[in-house]
Design an enzyme around this catalytic site. Structure first.
Site, short mmCIF file in Angstrom:
data_model
loop_
_atom_site.label_atom_id
_atom_site.label_comp_id
_atom_site.label_asym_id
_atom_site.label_seq_id
_atom_site.Cartn_x
_atom_site.Cartn_y
_atom_site.Cartn_z
N CYS A 113 0.81 -1.22 0.00
CA CYS A 113 0.00 0.00 0.00
C CYS A 113 0.84 1.28 0.00
O CYS A 113 0.33 2.36 -0.28
CB CYS A 113 -0.94 0.01 1.19
SG CYS A 113 -2.19 -1.29 1.16
N HIS A 253 -3.03 7.49 2.40
CA HIS A 253 -3.48 6.21 1.87
C HIS A 253 -4.86 5.92 2.45
O HIS A 253 -5.10 6.09 3.64
CB HIS A 253 -2.50 5.11 2.26
CG HIS A 253 -3.02 3.73 2.03
ND1 HIS A 253 -3.57 3.34 0.83
CD2 HIS A 253 -3.09 2.66 2.85
CE1 HIS A 253 -3.94 2.07 0.92
NE2 HIS A 253 -3.67 1.64 2.14
N ASN A 283 -10.14 0.44 -0.05
CA ASN A 283 -8.68 0.41 -0.06
C ASN A 283 -8.22 -0.17 -1.39
O ASN A 283 -8.36 -1.36 -1.64
CB ASN A 283 -8.18 -0.43 1.11
CG ASN A 283 -6.67 -0.51 1.19
OD1 ASN A 283 -5.96 -0.08 0.28
ND2 ASN A 283 -6.17 -1.07 2.29
#
Length: 332
Positions: A113, A253, A283
Site C-alpha cells: 500500500c 493512503h 482500499n
C-alpha cells in the site's frame, strides 16, 4: 539543480460497484458494521477477465491524452503494484507496449500500500539524474483478485483502481521536494499473502485454504498504521521547515477512515484539507493516493504544498512532500 515535478495525471476506476448491501448477501456483515469500523460504503470491481494492466493502460492513455505527448517521447514507465498480471514479466512492460511507449524502459516496484510514495521517489531520481526527461509513474491494484469473500473482516476493505502521473524536470522550485521511506520486517506475520510465492508455492491445499488472498491481523495493523503514518508525515513537515498551516492538502493512503482521521488530527489539519474518497472506492492499495490526486486535480493550484502518507504490508510506510506544479488540471 534539477527538480522532478508532476505535470499531469490520469486515472481509472472500474464501472462495477460492490456495495455493502451486496456484501451482506454473500457474507455475514451489514452496512452499519462496515461504515462504523472502516468508513467504506462501496468499492469498484474489475470484471470480465481483465487484469491490473487493463486499468493501468487506461490511466496512462488518459494521461497521454491530457498532456498531449507522443508515447514515443516517453523515457520510462514504472509501475507500483502487488497484483501484476503475472509473476513475470513486469506489468510495466505490458503497459508500455499497449500504450505505444515502445522506446521506454519499464519495470515494477512492490511496496504494497506504500507503493506510490516509493514509486514517486524512484521516478523522481531518474529525472534528477539529468539523463531522462519524461517518466510515467503508474500505481494501482486489482485487490478484489486477492480478496477472500468468505472472510467478513477483510472482504469489505478492498477495491480496484489505478492512477498514473507524468514526471518531468524543472528548474522551478516545484515538484517532489522530499521523501521519508521506512520499513520494518517484523510486520510480516500481521499482513501478507500466505501462499503463491517461493516460500509456499501454489498447491491444492493452498487453494482450498484460501491462502492466495490477503491475511491481516487488523488490530495490530491499525495501531501501527495510525502511529507510523502520522509520525513520518510530521517528521517530514518539520524537516522541511513547514508550519502545519503551510500545508494545503494531506493525501493519506485510503485504508481506514479512522486512521485518516487520526493522522489529520496529529497534523492539526482540518478535514476539508484532507483528501478522502475511501467511502466510494475502499482500499485500492498503491492506487489510493494517485486516485485522490486524480479526483482533486481541478482544485489543485501551482505551489500548493501536499503531504502524501502511506502505510502497508512489510511493514512499509513513508511520506512525500510535494509542491504541486500546475493549476487546476491545465498543464503549464
Amino acid at each position: 539543480m534539477i527538480n522532478a515535478v508532476i505535470t499531469g495525471i490520469g486515472g481509472y476506476v472500474p464501472e462495477d460497484r460492490l456495495t455493502n448491501d451486496d456484501l451482506a448477501k454473500i457474507v455475514d456483515t451489514n452496512d452499519e458494521w462496515i461504515m462504523s469500523r472502516v468508513g467504506i460504503k462501496e468499492r469498484r470491481v474489475l470484471r470480465g477477465g481483465k487484469a491490473t494492466s487493463f486499468m493501468a493502460i487506461n490511466a496512462v492513455n488518459e494521461l497521454l491524452q491530457k498532456t498531449g505527448y507522443d508515447p514515443l517521447t516517453i523515457d520510462g514507465v514504472i509501475c507500483a503494484t502487488s497484483t501484476g498480471d503475472y509473476h513475470f514479466p513486469p506489468m510495466a512492460t505490458i503497459v508500455a507496449y499497449e500504450t505505444g511507449c515502445t522506446k521506454a524502459f519499464g519495470f515494477d516496484v512492490q511496496a504494497a500500500c506504500s507503493g506510490f510514495v516509493y514509486l514517486l521517489e524512484t521516478a523522481a531520481n531518474f529525472i534528477r539524474s539529468g539523463r531522462y526527461k519524461r517518466i510515467i509513474a503508474v500505481a494501482g491494484d486489482m485487490m478484489t483478485s486477492i480478496t477472500n469473500y468468505t472472510d467478513r473482516t477483510t472482504c469489505p476493505l478492498f477495491g480496484d483502481a489505478c492512477g498514473a502521473v507524468m514526471i518531468e524536470p524543472t528548474d522551478e522550485p516545484y515538484g517532489i521536494i522530499d521523501s521519508i521511506l521506512r520499513t520494518d520486517g517484523s510486520g510480516l506475520p500481521h499482513l501478507h499473502m500466505k501462499a503463491g510465492g517461493s516460500k509456499r508455492p501454489p498447491s491444492y491445499e493452498t487453494v482450498d485454504n484460501h491462502e492466495h488472498t490477503v491475511y491481516q491481523d487488523g488490530k495490530v495493523v491499525f495501531k501501527r498504521a495510525v502511529v507510523e503514518m502520522a509520525d513520518v508525515a510530521e517528521e517530514l513537515v518539520l524537516r522541511n521547515g513547514l508550519k502545519k498551516s503551510d500545508i494545503d492538502w494531506i493525501v493519506p493512503h485510503q485504508a481506514n477512515l479512522r486512521i485518516i482521521d487520526a493522522a489529520a488530527r496529529r497534523l492539526e489539519a482540518p478535514m476539508e484539507k484532507v483528501m478522502v474518497n475511501i467511502q466510494r472506492y475502499g482500499n485500492t492499495s498503491s492506487g489510493s493516493i494517485p486516485i485522490c490526486l486524480w479526483e482533486w486535480e481541478p482544485q489543485l493550484r501551482k505551489g500548493d504544498n501536499l503531504i502524501l502518507a502511506a502505510f502497508g504490508a512489510g511493514f512499509t510506510w513513508g511520506a512525500t512532500y510535494l509542491k504541486w506544479g500546475y493549476d487546476g488540471g491545465i498543464k503549464n
